[in-house]
Write a protein that holds these residues in place. Structure first.
Motif, short mmCIF file in Angstrom:
data_model
loop_
_atom_site.label_atom_id
_atom_site.label_comp_id
_atom_site.label_asym_id
_atom_site.label_seq_id
_atom_site.Cartn_x
_atom_site.Cartn_y
_atom_site.Cartn_z
N ILE A 168 0.91 -1.35 0.02
CA ILE A 168 -0.17 -0.08 -0.13
C ILE A 168 0.76 1.25 -0.12
O ILE A 168 1.85 1.31 0.57
CB ILE A 168 -0.93 -0.07 1.26
CG1 ILE A 168 -1.78 -1.40 1.13
CG2 ILE A 168 -1.73 1.24 1.37
CD1 ILE A 168 -2.72 -1.56 2.61
N VAL A 169 0.48 2.18 -0.77
CA VAL A 169 1.02 3.52 -0.71
C VAL A 169 -0.09 4.41 -0.08
O VAL A 169 -1.34 4.52 -0.42
CB VAL A 169 1.39 3.98 -2.17
CG1 VAL A 169 1.35 5.60 -2.14
CG2 VAL A 169 2.47 3.56 -2.53
N VAL A 170 0.25 5.16 0.99
CA VAL A 170 -0.72 6.26 1.49
C VAL A 170 -0.12 7.66 0.84
O VAL A 170 0.91 8.09 1.32
CB VAL A 170 -0.37 6.13 3.27
CG1 VAL A 170 -1.29 7.20 3.97
CG2 VAL A 170 -0.70 4.78 3.49
N ALA A 171 -1.33 8.23 0.46
CA ALA A 171 -0.96 9.60 0.10
C ALA A 171 -2.07 10.43 0.83
O ALA A 171 -3.29 10.63 0.68
CB ALA A 171 -1.33 9.72 -1.44
N GLU A 172 -1.40 11.36 1.87
CA GLU A 172 -2.22 12.31 2.58
C GLU A 172 -1.33 13.21 3.15
O GLU A 172 -0.26 13.25 3.33
CB GLU A 172 -2.84 11.54 3.83
CG GLU A 172 -3.05 12.37 5.02
CD GLU A 172 -4.24 13.27 4.75
OE1 GLU A 172 -4.04 14.42 5.02
OE2 GLU A 172 -5.37 12.58 4.35
N ASP A 173 -1.64 14.61 2.91
CA ASP A 173 -0.83 15.87 3.01
C ASP A 173 -0.77 16.02 4.53
O ASP A 173 0.37 16.48 5.01
CB ASP A 173 -1.31 17.12 2.21
CG ASP A 173 -2.61 17.58 2.75
OD1 ASP A 173 -3.63 16.78 2.86
OD2 ASP A 173 -2.89 18.70 3.08
N MET A 174 -1.63 15.62 5.40
CA MET A 174 -1.58 15.94 6.77
C MET A 174 -0.68 14.79 7.33
O MET A 174 -0.95 13.84 7.38
CB MET A 174 -2.71 16.22 7.40
CG MET A 174 -3.80 17.22 6.71
SD MET A 174 -5.28 17.51 7.79
CE MET A 174 -4.68 18.25 9.21
N HIS A 175 0.54 15.51 8.06
CA HIS A 175 1.50 14.46 8.37
C HIS A 175 0.97 13.54 9.66
O HIS A 175 1.25 12.30 9.45
CB HIS A 175 2.73 15.18 9.01
CG HIS A 175 3.85 14.49 9.42
ND1 HIS A 175 4.79 13.72 8.96
CD2 HIS A 175 4.17 14.34 10.73
CE1 HIS A 175 5.62 13.06 9.47
NE2 HIS A 175 5.36 13.24 11.01
N VAL A 219 -3.62 2.04 -3.55
CA VAL A 219 -3.12 3.47 -2.99
C VAL A 219 -4.20 3.97 -2.29
O VAL A 219 -5.56 4.04 -2.71
CB VAL A 219 -2.86 4.32 -4.39
CG1 VAL A 219 -2.75 5.78 -3.92
CG2 VAL A 219 -2.08 3.87 -5.18
N LEU A 220 -3.98 4.43 -1.09
CA LEU A 220 -4.87 4.97 -0.23
C LEU A 220 -4.79 6.71 -0.47
O LEU A 220 -3.56 7.06 -0.17
CB LEU A 220 -4.70 4.80 1.29
CG LEU A 220 -5.72 5.32 2.43
CD1 LEU A 220 -7.15 4.88 1.93
CD2 LEU A 220 -5.12 4.92 3.63
N LEU A 221 -5.75 7.37 -1.13
CA LEU A 221 -5.31 8.46 -1.62
C LEU A 221 -6.11 9.77 -0.94
O LEU A 221 -7.46 9.55 -1.17
CB LEU A 221 -5.48 8.56 -3.11
CG LEU A 221 -5.34 9.82 -4.12
CD1 LEU A 221 -4.13 10.06 -3.92
CD2 LEU A 221 -6.08 9.25 -5.45
N ASP A 222 -5.77 10.64 -0.42
CA ASP A 222 -6.48 11.91 0.14
C ASP A 222 -7.08 12.72 -1.15
O ASP A 222 -6.51 12.72 -2.13
CB ASP A 222 -5.79 12.76 0.98
CG ASP A 222 -6.55 13.89 1.43
OD1 ASP A 222 -7.91 13.79 1.67
OD2 ASP A 222 -5.92 15.01 2.05
N LEU A 223 -8.64 13.01 -0.96
CA LEU A 223 -9.25 13.65 -1.85
C LEU A 223 -8.56 15.14 -2.38
O LEU A 223 -8.43 15.53 -3.51
CB LEU A 223 -10.63 13.69 -1.76
CG LEU A 223 -11.65 14.50 -2.76
CD1 LEU A 223 -11.46 13.63 -4.26
CD2 LEU A 223 -12.96 14.39 -2.35
N ASP A 224 -8.02 15.73 -1.14
CA ASP A 224 -7.80 17.22 -1.19
C ASP A 224 -6.24 17.32 -0.70
O ASP A 224 -5.91 17.03 0.33
CB ASP A 224 -8.62 18.02 -0.52
CG ASP A 224 -10.04 18.31 -0.95
OD1 ASP A 224 -10.31 18.46 -1.98
OD2 ASP A 224 -10.80 18.01 -0.12
N MET A 225 -5.44 17.35 -1.98
CA MET A 225 -3.95 17.46 -1.76
C MET A 225 -3.24 18.77 -2.34
O MET A 225 -3.83 18.99 -3.42
CB MET A 225 -3.19 16.24 -2.08
CG MET A 225 -3.34 15.00 -0.98
SD MET A 225 -2.44 13.74 -1.31
CE MET A 225 -2.92 13.27 -3.01
#
Length: 201
Positions: free
Chosen positions: A4-11, A51-57
């Motif tokens: 899994i890849v985690v894509a999220e802008d909030m650390h 890929v776990l993807l944040d909608l707003d980045m």
């Protein structure tokens, strides 16, 4: 092993999700991204299953990244994670081939079960998001009405909107009156709120 890849802008959220996933047997985080515009390169390097993807980045939003990922071969499965499920965004993501759509407010067990389900080939969509996407439907606004209302949402006054869209001030007022009636809003501000919450502007 589900990679899994985690894509999220909030650390804090990203590291917490990655730590949660790493505690689960059969799951492994192979990469993390804090910007949308680096996800594609990361996926090409790590070749995840999901890929776990944040909608707003920043850099590129989740829908843009989704379009990039669905064109990849092999194509990773994609689960979009969002704090607010805008109906228009849900419909766009489903049309673009997203495999899952989960709210950030969901319990940890629901997130992990959703990842397993998507990895096994099933599509996962939070019930509240599915209902909103169906109930709210497509935008009732014309393209010009949406343009006018979007400018109201940015704080523009009628003369400014008229100048920007090359319309008369009377025409702008007529559009706004029609939009308020069409959305059954209490005011222009309420119309902006309704349209934004549904992803129409």
């Amino acid at each position: 092993m589900i990679r899994i890849v985690v894509a999220e802008d909030m650390h804090m959220i990203r590291t917490a999700m990655a730590a949660l996933i790493e505690t689960e047997e059969g799951m492994e985080v192979v990469g993390e991204a804090d910007r949308g515009d680096v996800v594609l390169d990361l996926v090409r390097r790590t070749r995840p299953d999901l890929v776990l993807l944040d909608l707003d980045m920043p850099g590129a939003d989740g829908l843009t990244v989704l379009a990039q990922l669905t064109a990849e071969t092999p194509r990773p499965r994609v689960v979009i994670l969002t704090a607010v499920g805008r109906p228009a965004a849900v419909r766009t993501a489903l049309t673009a081939g997203v495999d899952g759509f989960i709210l950030k407010s969901a319990p940890a067990a629901e997130l992990l079960d959703g990842l397993r389900a998507v990895a096994s080939g099933r599509r996962v969509l939070a019930p509240d998001l599915a209902a909103a996407a169906v109930v709210n439907g497509d935008s009732p606004l014309t393209a010009r009405e949406a343009d006018v209302l979007a400018l109201v949402g940015k704080g523009a006054a009628v003369p400014d909107i008229a100048a920007a869209l090359h319309l008369s001030e009377g025409t702008v007022r007529n559009y706004l009156t029609g939009v308020v009636d069409k959305l059954d809003a209490r005011s222009r501000t309420d119309a902006v709120r309704i349209a934004e919450s549904n992803g129409w502007i």
